[in-house]
Design an enzyme around this catalytic site. Structure first.
Site, PDB file in Angstrom:
ATOM      1  N   CYS A  40       4.628  -1.596   2.700  1.00 34.21           N
ATOM      2  CA  CYS A  40       4.940  -2.561   1.628  1.00 34.21           C
ATOM      3  C   CYS A  40       4.461  -2.012   0.280  1.00 34.21           C
ATOM      4  O   CYS A  40       3.923  -2.751  -0.549  1.00 34.21           O
ATOM      5  CB  CYS A  40       4.320  -3.923   1.921  1.00 34.21           C
ATOM      6  SG  CYS A  40       2.588  -3.900   2.410  1.00 34.21           S
ATOM      7  N   GLY A  41       4.651  -0.720   0.084  1.00 35.17           N
ATOM      8  CA  GLY A  41       4.350  -0.119  -1.207  1.00 35.17           C
ATOM      9  C   GLY A  41       2.868  -0.198  -1.546  1.00 35.17           C
ATOM     10  O   GLY A  41       2.000  -0.008  -0.707  1.00 35.17           O
TER      11      GLY A  41
END
Length: 288
Positions: free
Chosen positions: A91-92
């Site tokens: 998720c970055g």
């Protein structure tokens, strides 16, 4: 230089990866809509609760009869940091931004001679903090089996925090989370919940309360802490899905670019191999 077979295998591998990232992007997009609706629906209640508590707190002030959750225990030595991250990755920079903010706060407190203790919610934050701050860990909340976060989960965390404060193992409690702003923007946030702090505090309340304001605050403060934690969990949920959707979209695009580059390289290598074979055939025919 890789062979044609190696290039072909790599192209196939990247295509399979692109299918996975595209599927994860679509799943995150579906989850984001529900998580965003939940976060936005919870904001009015949290804001109204903050306004009511601010009005009551301004009326009570810093009197000796005020609840300890409001005025504190008179000490500022032991700080409990509640780092709220996700249970899953990909998720970055969602988890890293929260951990970075918490780590900076912990370093600042230690530099001032304070004692830091850390309660983690979500394993990704715990994994990132373990190397430098494992000695400060005092607990962990595992939500990996929870499909949908509810108010009851926030109440469980709130009871742990109030228990630590009432047991004199924590003087100040601060939560760290990401506040959802948009799919591409999540704001790392830190918020002190014990002693309670309320924004936009009004003047003394113009109401008569029955029972007293102190009694009402003593009953509402634990609920207010649970509400703030629940709001943070909802904001984190929406932020996580937004960050994952954005990260998987970027990964899908990058995979497409890589496939194009590898395809060009494969075609050039294949053309060079064909040209080389033709040259060898023509040279052999001329030698005859």
């Amino acid at each position: 230089m890789p062979s044609l077979k190696d290039l072909k295998n790599r192209i196939g591998s990247v295509k399979n990866t692109r299918k996975i990232t595209k599927a994860m992007q679509m799943v995150a997009a579906a989850k984001l809509r529900r998580a965003q609706e939940a976060a936005e629906a919870g904001r009015p209640f949290a804001e109204r609760m903050n306004a009511v508590m601010a009005s009551l707190a301004s009326g009570v002030g810093q009197t000796e009869s005020a609840p300890r959750l409001l005025i504190g225990n008179g000490r500022d030595q032991t700080h409990l940091l509640v780092v709220m991250t996700s249970e899953r990755g990909l998720c970055g920079g969602f988890n890293s931004s929260i951990v970075k903010l918490a780590r900076a706060r912990a370093t600042e407190l230690v530099g001032r001679g304070k004692t830091v203790r850390i309660l983690t919610v979500g394993k990704k934050g715990r994994e990132q903090l373990r190397r430098d701050w494992s000695h400060a860990f005092v607990g962990h909340v595992d939500l990996s089996e929870v499909r949908r976060v509810g108010y009851v989960h926030a109440q469980d965390i709130a009871r742990q925090l109030t228990g630590a404060f009432e047991g004199d193992t924590a003087d100040v409690v601060t939560i760290f989370y990401n506040r959802f702003q948009s799919v591409i923007s999540q704001i790392p946030t830190q918020k002190q919940v014990i002693p309670a702090q309320f924004e936009d505090q009004a003047g003394p309340a113009l109401y008569d309360y029955e029972p007293s304001e102190e009694a009402i605050l003593a009953d509402l403060l634990p609920r207010s802490i649970a509400t703030q934690i629940f709001t943070a969990l909802l904001e984190n949920g929406a932020s996580e899905q937004g960050a994952r959707m954005s990260a998987m979209d970027n990964a899908t695009r990058n995979a497409g670019d890589m496939i194009n580059k590898l395809t060009i390289q494969y075609n050039r290598s294949r053309q060079a191999a064909i040209t080389k074979e033709l040259i060898e055939i023509i040279s052999g025919a001329e030698a005859l």
